[in-house]
Design an enzyme around this catalytic site. Structure first.
Site, PDB file in Angstrom:
ATOM      1  N   CYS A 235       6.020   0.171   7.418  1.00 24.51           N
ATOM      2  CA  CYS A 235       5.643   1.337   6.625  1.00 24.51           C
ATOM      3  C   CYS A 235       6.808   1.702   5.715  1.00 24.51           C
ATOM      4  O   CYS A 235       7.955   1.770   6.180  1.00 24.51           O
ATOM      5  CB  CYS A 235       5.300   2.506   7.547  1.00 24.51           C
ATOM      6  SG  CYS A 235       4.829   4.003   6.663  1.00 24.51           S
ATOM      7  N   LEU A 236       6.516   1.921   4.452  1.00 28.26           N
ATOM      8  CA  LEU A 236       7.562   2.278   3.503  1.00 28.26           C
ATOM      9  C   LEU A 236       8.249   3.594   3.872  1.00 28.26           C
ATOM     10  O   LEU A 236       9.396   3.813   3.495  1.00 28.26           O
ATOM     11  CB  LEU A 236       6.992   2.351   2.084  1.00 28.26           C
ATOM     12  CG  LEU A 236       6.485   1.034   1.507  1.00 28.26           C
ATOM     13  CD1 LEU A 236       5.827   1.266   0.146  1.00 28.26           C
ATOM     14  CD2 LEU A 236       7.593   0.005   1.409  1.00 28.26           C
TER      15      LEU A 236
ATOM     16  N   GLN B 208       3.044   9.926   1.009  1.00 33.51           N
ATOM     17  CA  GLN B 208       4.316   9.201   1.077  1.00 33.51           C
ATOM     18  C   GLN B 208       5.202   9.461  -0.139  1.00 33.51           C
ATOM     19  O   GLN B 208       6.380   9.116  -0.118  1.00 33.51           O
ATOM     20  CB  GLN B 208       4.066   7.695   1.229  1.00 33.51           C
ATOM     21  CG  GLN B 208       3.455   7.330   2.568  1.00 33.51           C
ATOM     22  CD  GLN B 208       3.250   5.848   2.664  1.00 33.51           C
ATOM     23  OE1 GLN B 208       2.232   5.328   2.215  1.00 33.51           O
ATOM     24  NE2 GLN B 208       4.233   5.158   3.238  1.00 33.51           N
TER      25      GLN B 208
ATOM     26  N   HIS C  25      -2.432   7.748   6.733  1.00 26.88           N
ATOM     27  CA  HIS C  25      -1.491   8.648   6.056  1.00 26.88           C
ATOM     28  C   HIS C  25      -2.208   9.868   5.479  1.00 26.88           C
ATOM     29  O   HIS C  25      -1.661  10.973   5.481  1.00 26.88           O
ATOM     30  CB  HIS C  25      -0.747   7.926   4.933  1.00 26.88           C
ATOM     31  CG  HIS C  25       0.419   7.123   5.395  1.00 26.88           C
ATOM     32  ND1 HIS C  25       1.510   7.675   6.024  1.00 26.88           N
ATOM     33  CD2 HIS C  25       0.672   5.793   5.306  1.00 26.88           C
ATOM     34  CE1 HIS C  25       2.390   6.730   6.306  1.00 26.88           C
ATOM     35  NE2 HIS C  25       1.901   5.567   5.876  1.00 26.88           N
TER      36      HIS C  25
ATOM     37  N   GLY D 148       0.843  -1.187   0.000  1.00 29.92           N
ATOM     38  CA  GLY D 148       0.000   0.000   0.000  1.00 29.92           C
ATOM     39  C   GLY D 148       0.876   1.233   0.000  1.00 29.92           C
ATOM     40  O   GLY D 148       2.025   1.186   0.447  1.00 29.92           O
TER      41      GLY D 148
ATOM     42  N   HIS E  61      -4.269   1.673   7.528  1.00 31.13           N
ATOM     43  CA  HIS E  61      -2.906   2.215   7.551  1.00 31.13           C
ATOM     44  C   HIS E  61      -2.759   3.335   6.514  1.00 31.13           C
ATOM     45  O   HIS E  61      -2.282   4.426   6.834  1.00 31.13           O
ATOM     46  CB  HIS E  61      -1.912   1.085   7.260  1.00 31.13           C
ATOM     47  CG  HIS E  61      -0.487   1.528   7.240  1.00 31.13           C
ATOM     48  ND1 HIS E  61       0.365   1.321   8.286  1.00 31.13           N
ATOM     49  CD2 HIS E  61       0.235   2.175   6.279  1.00 31.13           C
ATOM     50  CE1 HIS E  61       1.557   1.818   7.986  1.00 31.13           C
ATOM     51  NE2 HIS E  61       1.503   2.345   6.765  1.00 31.13           N
ATOM     52  N   GLU E  62      -3.191   3.081   5.280  1.00 34.62           N
ATOM     53  CA  GLU E  62      -3.064   4.092   4.219  1.00 34.62           C
ATOM     54  C   GLU E  62      -3.980   5.284   4.477  1.00 34.62           C
ATOM     55  O   GLU E  62      -3.606   6.433   4.234  1.00 34.62           O
ATOM     56  CB  GLU E  62      -3.333   3.479   2.848  1.00 34.62           C
ATOM     57  CG  GLU E  62      -2.411   2.337   2.468  1.00 34.62           C
ATOM     58  CD  GLU E  62      -0.929   2.611   2.672  1.00 34.62           C
ATOM     59  OE1 GLU E  62      -0.496   3.772   2.557  1.00 34.62           O
ATOM     60  OE2 GLU E  62      -0.192   1.648   2.965  1.00 34.62           O
TER      61      GLU E  62
END
Length: 169
Positions: A93-94, A50, A139, A45, A135-136
């Site tokens: 998380c990226l 991000q 963000h 995701g 999660h996304e």
């Protein structure tokens, strides 16, 4: 399209709420770049903040690592309902590489979103899909996993920047 650089914590863009998309056609290239970036990272995701874009867009594909791509592009998503039951599990998380934290999430969510053609959808997601969506979605509201754990777990993870995992509360 293009792989974009992923914004790393503690860049302030990750703590800034994103704005709604006004013209869906304006984010088609962004969405494709986000998918390319997510697959290249490799993640499951990715939210627009991000990659440094403060627009309410996220992409996800929770099954591609199992061999089948099933990309989902969510524009102006809204969580309409969520389970009162919760599950806890590790999340990476990226934007916070090398850190895994145990986060509590709703077991399922009802998500409404627009696709790249402007069609509005509403669907219930559960399991890993629900976790990824939450999660996304966080963000898009300027929330990262550090904001979802205890102060002790956050401080330890920020200090060590490795795979620290908090024991569920």
């Amino acid at each position: 399209m293009a792989v974009r650089p992923i914004v790393a914590w503690p860049d302030p863009v990750l703590s800034t709420p994103a704005s709604p998309v006004i013209a869906i056609t304006d984010v088609a290239d962004l969405a494709q770049d986000m998918l390319d970036t997510m697959y290249g990272a490799p993640g499951r995701g990715l939210a627009a903040p991000q990659v440094g874009v403060l627009q309410r867009v996220f992409v996800m594909d929770t099954t591609w690592k199992d061999g089948t791509r099933a990309a989902l592009v969510c524009i102006n998503p809204e969580i309409k309902d969520r389970s009162d039951q919760h599950v806890s599990g590790p999340e990476g998380c990226l934007s916070i590489p090398g850190v895994s934290l145990t986060v509590e999430r709703s077991e399922w969510v009802d998500l409404e979103w627009s696709d790249l053609q402007g069609v509005r959808h509403c669907r219930r997601f559960d399991g890993f899909d629900a976790i990824c969506i939450q999660h996304e979605y966080d963000h898009l509201d300027g929330i990262v996993t550090f904001d979802r754990v205890s102060a002790v777990a956050r401080a330890e993870a920020e200090k060590t920047n490795n795979s620290y995992v908090e024991t569920p509360r």
